[in-house]
Design a protein around this motif. Structure first.
Motif, PDB file in Angstrom:
ATOM      1  N   GLY A 186      -4.198 -13.011  40.355  1.00 32.48           N
ATOM      2  CA  GLY A 186      -4.154 -14.465  40.468  1.00 32.48           C
ATOM      3  C   GLY A 186      -5.500 -15.150  40.499  1.00 32.48           C
ATOM      4  N   GLU A 187      -6.586 -14.393  40.351  1.00 31.06           N
ATOM      5  CA  GLU A 187      -7.941 -14.951  40.334  1.00 31.06           C
ATOM      6  C   GLU A 187      -8.485 -14.844  38.913  1.00 31.06           C
ATOM      7  N   THR A 188      -9.165 -15.905  38.439  1.00 33.72           N
ATOM      8  CA  THR A 188      -9.574 -15.946  37.041  1.00 33.72           C
ATOM      9  C   THR A 188     -11.018 -16.383  36.897  1.00 33.72           C
ATOM     10  N   ILE A 189     -11.732 -15.676  36.024  1.00 28.60           N
ATOM     11  CA  ILE A 189     -13.120 -15.975  35.686  1.00 28.60           C
ATOM     12  C   ILE A 189     -13.203 -16.245  34.193  1.00 28.60           C
ATOM     13  N   ASP A 202     -11.200 -20.050  38.686  1.00 30.34           N
ATOM     14  CA  ASP A 202     -11.891 -19.920  39.967  1.00 30.34           C
ATOM     15  C   ASP A 202     -13.408 -19.948  39.785  1.00 30.34           C
ATOM     16  N   LEU A 203     -13.883 -19.347  38.691  1.00 33.14           N
ATOM     17  CA  LEU A 203     -15.314 -19.355  38.399  1.00 33.14           C
ATOM     18  C   LEU A 203     -15.509 -19.458  36.888  1.00 33.14           C
ATOM     19  N   LEU A 249     -12.237 -10.423  43.093  1.00 36.40           N
ATOM     20  CA  LEU A 249     -13.237 -10.119  42.082  1.00 36.40           C
ATOM     21  C   LEU A 249     -14.632 -10.450  42.590  1.00 36.40           C
ATOM     22  N   GLN A 250     -15.591  -9.651  42.188  1.00 38.08           N
ATOM     23  CA  GLN A 250     -16.995  -9.938  42.485  1.00 38.08           C
ATOM     24  C   GLN A 250     -17.763 -10.011  41.170  1.00 38.08           C
ATOM     25  N   ALA A 263      -8.956  -1.602  34.163  1.00 39.62           N
ATOM     26  CA  ALA A 263      -8.979  -1.563  35.635  1.00 39.62           C
ATOM     27  C   ALA A 263      -8.061  -2.631  36.224  1.00 39.62           C
ATOM     28  N   ASP A 264      -6.900  -2.779  35.611  1.00 41.05           N
ATOM     29  CA  ASP A 264      -5.882  -3.761  35.998  1.00 41.05           C
ATOM     30  C   ASP A 264      -6.334  -5.209  35.807  1.00 41.05           C
ATOM     31  N   MET A 265      -7.496  -5.430  35.219  1.00 42.07           N
ATOM     32  CA  MET A 265      -7.947  -6.785  34.884  1.00 42.07           C
ATOM     33  C   MET A 265      -7.476  -7.139  33.474  1.00 42.07           C
TER      34      MET A 265
END
Length: 242
Positions: free
Chosen positions: A173-176, A196-197, A16-17, A138-140
């Protein structure tokens, strides 16, 4: 770890950005989050179109808009953004999410559709989110996190609580986590711990500047925001007055 300057700040994760396109309390806020499939815009205040274009974001990749609450500095640019997207001829459905009962957002969209009943080339899928409801864009995975936030003005003082949400966004597996505007009474530890953020509002400079009621029900102070941020792997403080 606290990251650098919150205006036009950027974070690059594994998948993710995040770009803080702009954030200043009482003026405007817009946050662009993208993966390899599409992008989600969190909040869209005045200047959102300028910020998107100046920072070379591709509107064709915009998969959804999520609005935290109905105050002007979080949704005041929605009408302009929709008008521009209409002008350039988007033809894909645009989902727009906001807390259930967020009248400012839903009335703006209704008015836009009323003004252009036959010439909007894309479908607007407008939905009110329930607390802790999850949607997939978008798969999020995007989950609305209920927060306590009241309006306040110098003349009128503190108002009643309004429909307001933070958001948790997960992908591969990344989470904001994004608090939105939230008083201390919100259970924000549950939102930001271990992510993660964390993107945390910090409107008030210090406890001595404001009353306890404002901190509980309206906005966080920087020290509270830093403490919350320490529970995440990395964090931005945004929505400051200066």
């Amino acid at each position: 770890m606290e990251l650098n300057e919150h205006r036009q700040g950027m974070w690059q994760g594994r998948h993710l950005q995040v770009n803080i396109l702009y954030s200043r309390a009482g003026v405007g806020q817009q946050i662009w989050i993208e993966n390899d499939i599409g992008a989600v815009l969190i909040d869209c205040a005045d200047g959102v179109l300028r910020d998107i274009l100046q920072q070379d974001k591709d509107l064709s990749q915009l998969s959804a808009i999520c609005i935290s609450h109905g105050h002007f500095d979080h949704m005041g640019g929605l009408r302009t953004l929709l008008g521009f997207i209409r002008m350039i001829g988007r033809d894909e459905t645009l989902p727009i999410f906001a807390p259930e009962g967020c009248v400012e957002v839903f009335s703006t969209i209704s008015n836009f559709m009323h003004n252009y009943p036959d010439s909007i080339p894309f479908k607007i899928d407008c939905r009110g989110l329930q607390p802790n409801e999850t949607v997939v864009v978008a798969d999020m995975e995007i989950t609305g996190f209920p927060v306590v936030h009241c309006g306040s003005t110098k003349v009128g003082g503190i108002g009643d609580p309004i429909p307001a949400m933070g958001y948790k966004i997960s992908y591969k597996g990344e989470t904001i986590a994004i608090t939105g505007d939230a008083g201390k009474r919100s259970q924000l530890e549950n939102l930001v711990s271990g992510v993660d953020l964390a993107i945390i509002e910090a409107t008030y400079g210090s406890v001595s500047d404001v009353t306890a009621e404002l901190i509980d029900r309206v906005h966080l102070t920087e020290d509270i925001a830093h403490d919350l941020g320490s529970k995440a792997k990395e964090y931005f403080l945004i929505h400051r007055v200066k």
